[in-house]
Design an enzyme around this catalytic site. Structure first.
Site, PDB file in Angstrom:
ATOM      1  N   SER A 111       0.815  -1.216   0.000  1.00  0.00           N
ATOM      2  CA  SER A 111       0.000   0.000   0.000  1.00  0.00           C
ATOM      3  C   SER A 111       0.846   1.262   0.000  1.00  0.00           C
ATOM      4  O   SER A 111       0.322   2.362  -0.177  1.00  0.00           O
ATOM      5  CB  SER A 111      -0.876   0.021   1.254  1.00  0.00           C
ATOM      6  OG  SER A 111      -0.045   0.088   2.408  1.00  0.00           O
ATOM      7  N   GLY A 112       2.134   1.115   0.206  1.00  0.00           N
ATOM      8  CA  GLY A 112       2.984   2.287   0.350  1.00  0.00           C
ATOM      9  C   GLY A 112       3.130   2.721   1.798  1.00  0.00           C
ATOM     10  O   GLY A 112       4.000   3.535   2.116  1.00  0.00           O
ATOM     11  N   GLY A 113       2.282   2.189   2.674  1.00  0.00           N
ATOM     12  CA  GLY A 113       2.317   2.592   4.083  1.00  0.00           C
ATOM     13  C   GLY A 113       3.675   2.364   4.709  1.00  0.00           C
ATOM     14  O   GLY A 113       4.219   3.268   5.359  1.00  0.00           O
ATOM     15  N   PHE A 114       4.228   1.185   4.506  1.00  0.00           N
ATOM     16  CA  PHE A 114       5.516   0.890   5.133  1.00  0.00           C
ATOM     17  C   PHE A 114       6.579   1.888   4.708  1.00  0.00           C
ATOM     18  O   PHE A 114       7.319   2.435   5.526  1.00  0.00           O
ATOM     19  CB  PHE A 114       5.979  -0.533   4.807  1.00  0.00           C
ATOM     20  CG  PHE A 114       7.334  -0.810   5.372  1.00  0.00           C
ATOM     21  CD1 PHE A 114       7.481  -1.162   6.703  1.00  0.00           C
ATOM     22  CD2 PHE A 114       8.480  -0.656   4.601  1.00  0.00           C
ATOM     23  CE1 PHE A 114       8.734  -1.373   7.254  1.00  0.00           C
ATOM     24  CE2 PHE A 114       9.738  -0.862   5.144  1.00  0.00           C
ATOM     25  CZ  PHE A 114       9.866  -1.214   6.472  1.00  0.00           C
ATOM     26  N   ASP A 155      -1.843   1.009   6.152  1.00  0.00           N
ATOM     27  CA  ASP A 155      -1.704   0.720   7.578  1.00  0.00           C
ATOM     28  C   ASP A 155      -0.638   1.641   8.157  1.00  0.00           C
ATOM     29  O   ASP A 155       0.091   2.300   7.415  1.00  0.00           O
ATOM     30  CB  ASP A 155      -1.293  -0.746   7.803  1.00  0.00           C
ATOM     31  CG  ASP A 155       0.037  -1.078   7.138  1.00  0.00           C
ATOM     32  OD1 ASP A 155       0.374  -0.437   6.105  1.00  0.00           O
ATOM     33  OD2 ASP A 155       0.747  -1.972   7.612  1.00  0.00           O
ATOM     34  N   GLN A 196      -1.624  -5.341  12.712  1.00  0.00           N
ATOM     35  CA  GLN A 196      -0.468  -4.681  13.329  1.00  0.00           C
ATOM     36  C   GLN A 196      -0.482  -4.956  14.833  1.00  0.00           C
ATOM     37  O   GLN A 196      -1.228  -5.836  15.285  1.00  0.00           O
ATOM     38  CB  GLN A 196      -0.501  -3.176  13.025  1.00  0.00           C
ATOM     39  CG  GLN A 196      -0.155  -2.826  11.579  1.00  0.00           C
ATOM     40  CD  GLN A 196       1.333  -2.977  11.267  1.00  0.00           C
ATOM     41  OE1 GLN A 196       2.153  -3.271  12.132  1.00  0.00           O
ATOM     42  NE2 GLN A 196       1.686  -2.782   9.983  1.00  0.00           N
ATOM     43  N   GLY A 209       4.512  -5.179  10.223  1.00  0.00           N
ATOM     44  CA  GLY A 209       5.237  -4.669  11.372  1.00  0.00           C
ATOM     45  C   GLY A 209       6.159  -5.676  12.035  1.00  0.00           C
ATOM     46  O   GLY A 209       6.648  -5.442  13.136  1.00  0.00           O
ATOM     47  N   CYS A 230      23.070 -27.337  -8.623  1.00  0.00           N
ATOM     48  CA  CYS A 230      22.011 -26.341  -8.852  1.00  0.00           C
ATOM     49  C   CYS A 230      21.713 -26.251 -10.346  1.00  0.00           C
ATOM     50  O   CYS A 230      22.610 -26.298 -11.175  1.00  0.00           O
ATOM     51  CB  CYS A 230      22.441 -24.977  -8.309  1.00  0.00           C
ATOM     52  SG  CYS A 230      21.257 -23.657  -8.675  1.00  0.00           S
ATOM     53  N   CYS A 283      24.530 -21.314 -12.434  1.00  0.00           N
ATOM     54  CA  CYS A 283      25.297 -22.486 -11.995  1.00  0.00           C
ATOM     55  C   CYS A 283      25.565 -23.455 -13.139  1.00  0.00           C
ATOM     56  O   CYS A 283      26.579 -24.152 -13.138  1.00  0.00           O
ATOM     57  CB  CYS A 283      24.569 -23.201 -10.853  1.00  0.00           C
ATOM     58  SG  CYS A 283      24.718 -22.325  -9.276  1.00  0.00           S
ATOM     59  N   HIS A 297      20.610 -16.795  -9.454  1.00  0.00           N
ATOM     60  CA  HIS A 297      20.860 -17.907  -8.525  1.00  0.00           C
ATOM     61  C   HIS A 297      20.068 -17.750  -7.233  1.00  0.00           C
ATOM     62  O   HIS A 297      19.415 -18.692  -6.772  1.00  0.00           O
ATOM     63  CB  HIS A 297      22.343 -18.052  -8.193  1.00  0.00           C
ATOM     64  CG  HIS A 297      22.542 -19.099  -7.126  1.00  0.00           C
ATOM     65  ND1 HIS A 297      22.534 -20.448  -7.404  1.00  0.00           N
ATOM     66  CD2 HIS A 297      22.672 -18.990  -5.773  1.00  0.00           C
ATOM     67  CE1 HIS A 297      22.661 -21.123  -6.268  1.00  0.00           C
ATOM     68  NE2 HIS A 297      22.744 -20.269  -5.263  1.00  0.00           N
TER      69      HIS A 297
END
Lengths: 397, 397
Positions: free
Chosen positions: A107-110, A160, A201, A228, A316, A321, A347
């Site tokens: 949402s961009g909130g963080f 949030d 939260q 959070g 791998c 690899c 990788h």
């Protein structure tokens, strides 16, 4: 088989349907299928992060070759540049970036709450200054929903307020706004082909987390995230909160642990009932020459790899690899060559997606506990100092 | 058909054989096939430059998909980092960088003579300081051959002294050493699976160029380069010198114009009898967001492309043009995203290789003069100021 079903984008199953396929006997781990407008996502799933509408260094065809079921893009970054309207005019985020599989947007909130000193919050939203040009912007719950509807992601997130995890008073205040905003986001949301997830939260406080889970569950979201966490608190706090909150979340909806994505986080998170993960860690480590292997991180800058003809990880199957030695990849890292950033990213993303495939398989076969013990017994976890250094740049690029 | 033959690495024809297939009636242009230890190179050919054992941003499989017949790597850079011995211990340059097609290495002479103030030249070689760590090194004709033999390139170059093009006295002195060194390189050269090319010098002076062509031809190299052009002199001087010197070069050996590679240089060079070109220009322009199109350069930083849903070049078949809009590529450039550098590089390399394919086709069909006129009539050449800016960083990265 999970992979084949994941590609079945023409499914008639309603968007948002979440089928739990296998519930582990010894843990909260489970496998599932989340139906989205751009196909079915097998869970548990790790989402590589494409902050600015590109998983750094990789092309969409490489991500498809790696069989990434879903990727994440950052609403905050795309809102500022190139702008949601630009992306909308070009047919939405899928068309814009050439990605035909499911997309999740935060949402961009963080990001906004990471802009300390550059933002002011009130009950109606948050005002902040752009990290690019200092221009002032305002996000409200309704605007965040509108932006994500223009982007056209398959899973959108509510706005949030992500508080300091150990600050009780701040968490109480932030939680009130988070719940207020969740309700407003839900009311504003129109697109039926997009799933809007709620975000629980409450920091490291079990009572707040329980309240948040209860309040949000009452609103009836098609999926729930735990926000959070993985923001600097000790791993033991993250595990304690997950142990406490996940059983309070609706069992028939997908559960998303935001911003966690080290190999050990995936195993511990799956064991605690998490279905969706995202993190920049694997791609950022790759750009620093720190390669994920079953034994732990291998740092290509180490002189010991100067004439090492072995691949990063024996056996791998990733492109890096199969074709290149540690010595060549080390040369590219030391010479600051872009191809090195890219091969290393291939990788590390392969490592994470492959780990998730094996986790799903172990859950399906009923041997997840043994798989987890075997993996963690072999994998040397990065020390706390290295984790702290990484965390400082957590989810910012 | 030329493409199919180019892939015929299992040919029994002796290494160094150069078959002239078509000689144009109206120009010195011609098509040919140069047989190397790693396959046949159709000429005229443009070689993308992989300075540090990587064509910046591109993987070997992308270069093969683009059908690059041959690439160049820089001896000076690889000698300093990671070191020829390291590459030798890893099986040579082809194995090291995962490139199975023909490889050309320069001698390092040009780079060393670009290190003004950091090098001292004498009749036995040149002493210089590393641009990486300031350490002192010495290259002699024998050492330059030995390094390239360890690298295992298909075409190696003699050590030459690249003088200021308009400085007559310096060119006379440098030419004496260049010829001395050419002979010593030839004597020192052992690998029968590697072609050692001579380099004609002499600045913008027709008499010196003629002498150089005569002296080197007498030594019997399997191919000849024209060095010391495309280093800042006006295009008219380059054309005049090519007009004068190419007819003096052996007609049955490949002719290589070092460091030239704008679209107009290719057409003018082919018309004057050049078979091989290399230049960092297309890849460097791409990393600056300057895209090659039939109309000239298109600069993605221009705001006019902000919501432009068209590909860089309508009808272009490269991966970037098939999947992405100008608006998305512009976004990647403005956001400093690595994927932008890479997609832009794919387009510009495709443009150059495709131009060369069409030049070979036009020569084969006997319509090269018309093709050249049509192309140059449509293509707006970058102005002299832009060329000068580019030249300042010419062949340095």
């Amino acid at each position: 088989m999970l992979q084949q079903l994941a590609r079945n984008a023409g499914s008639q199953t309603p968007v948002g349907t979440f089928d739990v396929l296998v519930q582990d006997d010894e843990s909260l781990g489970r496998t599932g299928m989340l139906h989205t407008a751009h196909g079915v996502v097998p869970t548990p799933v790790f989402c590589p992060v494409g902050t600015q509408a590109t998983v750094k260094t990789l092309s969409p065809d490489e991500l498809v070759a790696l069989d990434a079921p879903m990727i994440l893009a950052n609403t905050y970054h795309l809102y500022l540049r190139p702008g949601a309207d630009t992306i909308g005019a070009l047919g939405g985020l899928h068309d814009f970036m050439g990605w035909e599989r499911p997309l999740l947007t935060d949402s961009g909130g963080f990001q906004v709450f990471s802009l300390k000193g550059l933002r002011r919050v009130d009950d109606n939203g948050v005002t902040f200054r752009s990290h690019i040009d200092g221009s002032e912007h305002r996000l409200t719950p309704e605007k965040v929903v509108a932006i994500q509807e223009v982007l056209g992601s398959d899973i959108a997130m509510v706005l949030d307020e992500c508080a300091e995890p150990f600050h009780h008073e701040y968490n109480v205040a932030a939680l009130r706004r988070t719940h207020l905003w969740a309700e407003r986001c839900l009311r504003a949301h129109r697109r039926r082909d997009q799933l809007l997830f709620g975000i629980i939260q409450g920091g490291v406080f079990e009572d707040l987390r329980a309240e948040s889970a209860r309040v949000l569950a009452g609103m009836g979201f098609p999926g729930y995230a735990v926000g959070g966490l993985s923001v600097g608190e000790p791993k033991s706090d993250m595990h304690r909160i997950l142990d406490h909150v996940v059983p309070l979340m609706p069992a028939n909806k997908p559960r998303y642990l935001m911003g966690a994505g080290s190999p050990e986080d995936m195993l511990e998170g799956v064991a605690r009932g998490i279905d969706i993960f995202d993190c920049v860690l694997p791609t950022r480590l790759a750009r620093n020459g720190a390669m994920l292997t079953p034994e732990g991180r291998l740092n290509l800058r180490n002189a010991t790899y100067r004439v090492d003809s072995r691949p990063i990880q024996e056996g791998c199957t990733c492109y890096a690899c199969r074709h290149f030695s540690r010595a060549y990849l080390r040369h590219l890292v030391m010479a600051n060559e872009i191809l090195g950033l890219r091969l290393n990213t291939i990788h590390n993303v392969h490592f994470m997606l492959d780990l998730m495939r094996r986790i799903r398989e172990a859950l399906t076969l009923g041997c997840f506990a043994a798989f987890k013990e075997e993996f963690l017994g072999r994998y040397r976890v990065a020390d706390a100092a290295a984790r702290d250094r990484n965390r400082q740049r957590w989810r910012t690029s």
